[in-house]
Write a protein that holds these residues in place. Structure first.
Motif, mmCIF file in Angstrom:
data_model
loop_
_atom_site.group_PDB
_atom_site.id
_atom_site.type_symbol
_atom_site.label_atom_id
_atom_site.label_comp_id
_atom_site.label_asym_id
_atom_site.label_seq_id
_atom_site.Cartn_x
_atom_site.Cartn_y
_atom_site.Cartn_z
ATOM 1 N N ARG A 186 0.831 -1.204 0.000
ATOM 2 C CA ARG A 186 0.000 0.000 0.000
ATOM 3 C C ARG A 186 0.872 1.263 0.000
ATOM 4 O O ARG A 186 0.578 2.232 -0.698
ATOM 5 C CB ARG A 186 -0.901 0.004 1.240
ATOM 6 N N ILE A 187 1.970 1.238 0.761
ATOM 7 C CA ILE A 187 2.894 2.371 0.805
ATOM 8 C C ILE A 187 3.458 2.643 -0.589
ATOM 9 O O ILE A 187 3.535 3.790 -1.035
ATOM 10 C CB ILE A 187 4.031 2.092 1.802
ATOM 11 N N VAL A 188 3.848 1.586 -1.298
ATOM 12 C CA VAL A 188 4.396 1.737 -2.644
ATOM 13 C C VAL A 188 3.341 2.321 -3.583
ATOM 14 O O VAL A 188 3.627 3.221 -4.390
ATOM 15 C CB VAL A 188 4.917 0.390 -3.179
ATOM 16 N N GLN A 189 2.096 1.834 -3.486
ATOM 17 C CA GLN A 189 1.024 2.362 -4.329
ATOM 18 C C GLN A 189 0.794 3.848 -4.057
ATOM 19 O O GLN A 189 0.625 4.643 -4.987
ATOM 20 C CB GLN A 189 -0.267 1.581 -4.071
ATOM 21 N N GLU A 190 0.775 4.208 -2.788
ATOM 22 C CA GLU A 190 0.563 5.613 -2.419
ATOM 23 C C GLU A 190 1.722 6.485 -2.887
ATOM 24 O O GLU A 190 1.528 7.634 -3.297
ATOM 25 C CB GLU A 190 0.376 5.722 -0.916
ATOM 26 N N ALA A 191 2.950 5.948 -2.811
ATOM 27 C CA ALA A 191 4.123 6.699 -3.270
ATOM 28 C C ALA A 191 4.032 6.953 -4.774
ATOM 29 O O ALA A 191 4.329 8.054 -5.252
ATOM 30 C CB ALA A 191 5.398 5.933 -2.928
ATOM 31 N N ARG A 192 3.622 5.942 -5.526
ATOM 32 C CA ARG A 192 3.453 6.110 -6.980
ATOM 33 C C ARG A 192 2.400 7.177 -7.275
ATOM 34 O O ARG A 192 2.598 8.044 -8.138
ATOM 35 C CB ARG A 192 3.013 4.787 -7.610
ATOM 36 N N PHE A 193 1.277 7.104 -6.563
ATOM 37 C CA PHE A 193 0.191 8.041 -6.815
ATOM 38 C C PHE A 193 0.622 9.478 -6.505
ATOM 39 O O PHE A 193 0.351 10.397 -7.279
ATOM 40 C CB PHE A 193 -1.027 7.666 -5.971
ATOM 41 N N SER A 208 2.786 0.898 -17.971
ATOM 42 C CA SER A 208 2.298 1.443 -19.236
ATOM 43 C C SER A 208 1.307 2.556 -18.937
ATOM 44 O O SER A 208 0.788 2.653 -17.809
ATOM 45 C CB SER A 208 1.604 0.350 -20.056
ATOM 46 N N PRO A 209 0.992 3.405 -19.922
ATOM 47 C CA PRO A 209 -0.018 4.435 -19.712
ATOM 48 C C PRO A 209 -1.380 3.850 -19.329
ATOM 49 O O PRO A 209 -2.125 4.450 -18.543
ATOM 50 C CB PRO A 209 -0.076 5.145 -21.070
ATOM 51 N N GLN A 210 -1.693 2.667 -19.880
ATOM 52 C CA GLN A 210 -2.973 2.024 -19.557
ATOM 53 C C GLN A 210 -3.012 1.601 -18.083
ATOM 54 O O GLN A 210 -4.011 1.797 -17.379
ATOM 55 C CB GLN A 210 -3.197 0.817 -20.467
ATOM 56 N N HIS A 211 -1.909 1.005 -17.629
ATOM 57 C CA HIS A 211 -1.810 0.607 -16.219
ATOM 58 C C HIS A 211 -1.892 1.830 -15.321
ATOM 59 O O HIS A 211 -2.553 1.828 -14.271
ATOM 60 C CB HIS A 211 -0.496 -0.146 -15.998
ATOM 61 N N PHE A 212 -1.223 2.896 -15.739
ATOM 62 C CA PHE A 212 -1.242 4.146 -14.993
ATOM 63 C C PHE A 212 -2.667 4.683 -14.878
ATOM 64 O O PHE A 212 -3.130 5.077 -13.807
ATOM 65 C CB PHE A 212 -0.334 5.154 -15.693
ATOM 66 N N SER A 213 -3.391 4.683 -16.001
ATOM 67 C CA SER A 213 -4.750 5.219 -16.018
ATOM 68 C C SER A 213 -5.673 4.431 -15.093
ATOM 69 O O SER A 213 -6.461 5.016 -14.339
ATOM 70 C CB SER A 213 -5.286 5.206 -17.445
ATOM 71 N N ARG A 214 -5.557 3.097 -15.137
ATOM 72 C CA ARG A 214 -6.406 2.271 -14.272
ATOM 73 C C ARG A 214 -6.092 2.497 -12.794
ATOM 74 O O ARG A 214 -7.003 2.633 -11.966
ATOM 75 C CB ARG A 214 -6.222 0.792 -14.636
ATOM 76 N N ALA A 215 -4.797 2.523 -12.464
ATOM 77 C CA ALA A 215 -4.398 2.713 -11.069
ATOM 78 C C ALA A 215 -4.805 4.097 -10.570
ATOM 79 O O ALA A 215 -5.287 4.245 -9.442
ATOM 80 C CB ALA A 215 -2.891 2.529 -10.934
ATOM 81 N N PHE A 216 -4.652 5.113 -11.422
ATOM 82 C CA PHE A 216 -4.991 6.478 -11.022
ATOM 83 C C PHE A 216 -6.487 6.616 -10.798
ATOM 84 O O PHE A 216 -6.929 7.300 -9.867
ATOM 85 C CB PHE A 216 -4.520 7.461 -12.097
ATOM 86 N N CYS A 257 -11.050 9.407 -11.414
ATOM 87 C CA CYS A 257 -10.948 10.046 -12.727
ATOM 88 C C CYS A 257 -9.652 9.616 -13.397
ATOM 89 O O CYS A 257 -8.759 9.071 -12.756
ATOM 90 C CB CYS A 257 -11.005 11.576 -12.607
ATOM 91 N N THR A 258 -9.544 9.853 -14.684
ATOM 92 C CA THR A 258 -8.338 9.487 -15.421
ATOM 93 C C THR A 258 -7.263 10.555 -15.201
ATOM 94 O O THR A 258 -7.574 11.680 -14.773
ATOM 95 C CB THR A 258 -8.629 9.381 -16.925
ATOM 96 N N PRO A 259 -5.998 10.257 -15.521
ATOM 97 C CA PRO A 259 -4.945 11.275 -15.406
ATOM 98 C C PRO A 259 -5.235 12.527 -16.220
ATOM 99 O O PRO A 259 -4.988 13.649 -15.762
ATOM 100 C CB PRO A 259 -3.701 10.538 -15.930
ATOM 101 N N THR A 260 -5.783 12.343 -17.432
ATOM 102 C CA THR A 260 -6.102 13.499 -18.272
ATOM 103 C C THR A 260 -7.179 14.367 -17.634
ATOM 104 O O THR A 260 -7.079 15.607 -17.619
ATOM 105 C CB THR A 260 -6.568 13.033 -19.666
#
Length: 339
Positions: free
Chosen positions: A279-286, A311-319, A325-328
């Motif tokens: 969870r810490i790693v996920q929060e750090a990425r976000f 990937s951008p797709q993985h990023f969008s889903r995680a975000f 909402c999406t990164p955009t």
């Protein structure tokens, strides 16, 4: 320092990196061999483990006298290393004492173990620069020099560029080389002291300053410039993990080693905080991604790579899981809010 997690802004390590490069030290080779995150010179506002940073400095500069290397880095340091909001809080203060008080207030945001104290001693004031849990570290002098230089820089801003303290105390046990004596000929320099400190005349601190903000600095807080309100274990760990995300992530065993505790103890402490290492790693990425999205100069794909998403797709889903909402969409909303 068991159980004490210490982190410092990478910008302060850069003072040593630039000096060592100028002296021809094997900086790149030692960076590759170290436990420091890759591309650390590109991320001055992220945090690194303090002990790891000092150990790297000692190895990279092993052919130099430690106290002399500390002096060279101190000369290279300036208040411009601080975040703009913190520079402004110092420059806007109207006396030398108030500037030191402002420095003491922001110090914990630069180094999680640093605790500035101001103590009156007759006609003088002693400025204490304690680094909790690190005083016995064999390379502590590297941190001591930068902390003392911060005080010297502030005092010189009101007393003049040639001001020197009457006394400087180091916890370190290294000898005082001739270069240091020449730089501070009238200063009493003491080693093996219980606390790092510097003595300033009260008359120097009573001098008024020119009340003018640094160019481009703002007296209001910027969310991107504000570290956590409290240095709790989970927030310290989260910030220590961030610089490693571009290369993947810091594994839990390495993180525990840097914290000076066992993997099992780290996991137990996070559980008490209601969290886990994943969870810490996920929060750090976000958190890193959110900061990147607020910079319009960065492309979405660059932000994704910077935060270590596959990937951008993985990023969008995680975000979307974090924000809904999406990164955009997040970038557009941030732009509208700042307009």
């Amino acid at each position: 320092m068991a159980g004490r997690l210490s982190i410092v802004r990478a910008a302060h390590l850069h003072d040593y990196v630039s000096v060592l490069r100028a002296l021809g030290a094997p900086v790149d080779r030692e960076l590759e061999r170290s436990r420091l995150p890759g591309r650390i010179e590109e991320t001055p506002d992220l945090y690194v483990n303090t002990a790891v940073a000092m150990e790297w400095t000692a190895r990279a500069g092993r052919d130099l006298d430690p106290m002399e290397l500390g002096l060279l880095a101190a000369r290279n340091a300036s208040l411009s290393t601080l975040r703009p909001i913190h520079q402004a809080s110092i420059v806007m203060a109207q006396t030398g004492l108030l500037r030191l008080t402002a420095l003491a207030g922001i110090s914990r945001f630069e180094d999680s173990t640093l605790d500035f104290g101001i103590r009156r001693e007759g006609e003088n004031v002693r400025i204490l620069c304690d680094m909790t849990g690190l005083t016995r570290h064999p390379s502590i002098c590297f941190a001591e020099w930068l902390n003392l230089q911060a005080v010297i820089t502030v005092v010189r801003s009101v007393a003049g560029p040639w001001w020197r303290p009457s006394e400087m105390c180091f916890v370190a046990s290294h000898r005082v080389p001739e270069a240091v004596k020449a730089a501070f000929p009238d200063t009493r320099i003491l080693l093996r002291q219980p606390q790092t400190s510097i003595v300033v005349a009260r008359a120097d601190l009573a001098r008024p300053t020119k009340h003018a903000a640094a160019a481009g600095a703002s007296s209001s807080a910027d969310a991107r410039d504000a570290p956590p309100a409290a240095w709790e274990f989970a927030s310290l760990l989260r910030m220590m993990v961030q610089p490693y995300l571009r290369e993947g992530s810091l594994d839990v065993a390495s993180a525990a080693e840097m914290a000076g505790i066992s993997t099992r103890t780290l996991q137990r402490r996070l559980k008490l905080c209601g969290s886990s290492y994943s969870r810490i790693v996920q929060e750090a990425r976000f958190a890193l991604a959110r900061t990147g999205l607020e910079d319009p100069a960065l492309k979405i794909i660059d932000v994704a790579m910077m935060a270590g998403y596959e990937s951008p797709q993985h990023f969008s889903r995680a975000f979307r899981r974090f924000t809904g909402c999406t990164p955009t969409e997040y970038r557009h909303r941030s732009a509208e809010a700042g307009a």
